[in-house]
Design a protein around this motif. Structure first.
Motif, short mmCIF file in Angstrom:
data_model
loop_
_atom_site.label_atom_id
_atom_site.label_comp_id
_atom_site.label_asym_id
_atom_site.label_seq_id
_atom_site.Cartn_x
_atom_site.Cartn_y
_atom_site.Cartn_z
N SER A 132 0.88 -1.19 -0.10
CA SER A 132 -0.05 -0.02 0.07
C SER A 132 0.85 1.38 -0.02
O SER A 132 0.21 2.41 -0.25
N ARG A 137 0.23 3.02 -7.20
CA ARG A 137 -1.26 2.80 -6.67
C ARG A 137 -1.84 4.32 -6.92
O ARG A 137 -1.02 5.25 -7.41
N ARG A 153 -8.02 3.12 -2.07
CA ARG A 153 -6.53 3.40 -2.78
C ARG A 153 -6.56 1.82 -3.47
O ARG A 153 -6.64 0.84 -3.01
N ILE A 155 -4.36 -0.53 -5.59
CA ILE A 155 -2.89 -1.02 -5.45
C ILE A 155 -2.68 -2.02 -6.43
O ILE A 155 -3.39 -3.21 -6.51
#
Length: 216
Positions: A132, A137, A153, A155
């Motif tokens: 992460s 990302r 998010r 990724i």
């Protein structure tokens, strides 16, 4: 129905498969080998079609709920310090997608996009603890008056080499609406307020735009 991000790849794959089958039929005389190779070409085409499928989802719009942004399995539920946007503790819920899952990313809540940023990076396996922070990302934050701010998010994983993000600052996000795509295996993290009531469990399978991740 297939996602627009896959149209070019599907066409190229189709032409390769048709050409491969045609050449195989011409140059290979052993029937069992010819049939085997043809079947492998067809399986490859089916896998590509499955990966880029874009099924319609029925999202029940509710400003008090967060829906899963993607299909997959819940692999993380924990309190963490989110340092890119909030700079405070949040509840993180992560959903891992295998290559056979639908890879459309959907808005977890409705509201206004107030932050959207792309980060180039590595391609560690999606479940790696540092994925992460170190992988390719995108970070998007959507805000509405009822739920407040929710960050999600996208990724990239070891196979994913391109993240597509449609969310732009000041866009009006529709809960469950198409907000992007991740190609070939990945994960999406959600960062939610600490007073959120989490409605999923570890290893639970979820459906993008339909499964309720949390609610106030």
């Amino acid at each position: 129905m297939f996602h627009k991000e896959g149209h070019k790849i599907i066409l190229i794959t189709f032409l390769i498969v048709v050409g491969g089958i045609f050449v195989t039929d011409l140059v290979i005389s052993l029937e069992w080998l010819r049939v085997t190779i043809m079947l492998l070409f067809l399986v490859f085409l089916i896998l590509i079609l499955q990966f880029f499928r874009n099924p319609k989802r029925q999202t029940s719009i509710n400003d008090k709920q967060v829906v899963s942004p993607v299909d997959g399995k819940v692999v993380v539920i924990e309190e963490v310090f989110e340092k890119e946007f909030f700079n405070e503790k949040r509840l993180q819920v992560s959903v891992f997608m295998s290559p056979i899952n639908v890879h459309v990313t959907r808005y977890p809540i409705g509201g206004k996009v107030i932050f959207s940023k792309y980060h180039p990076g590595k391609y560690l396996v999606a479940w790696h603890p540092k994925a992460s922070e170190e992988n390719e990302r995108t970070t998007v934050v959507v805000e509405n008056e009822t739920y407040g701010k929710v960050l999600y998010r996208q990724i990239a994983g070891a196979l994913a080499k391109r993240i597509v993000n449609y969310a732009k600052v000041n866009d009006n996000a529709i809960q469950g609406g198409d907000s992007g795509f991740i190609k070939f295996g990945s994960r999406v993290d959600l960062y939610l307020p600490l007073n959120t009531n989490i409605k999923v469990k570890l290893n639970q399978k979820v459906r993008g735009g339909e499964s309720i991740i949390a609610e106030l």
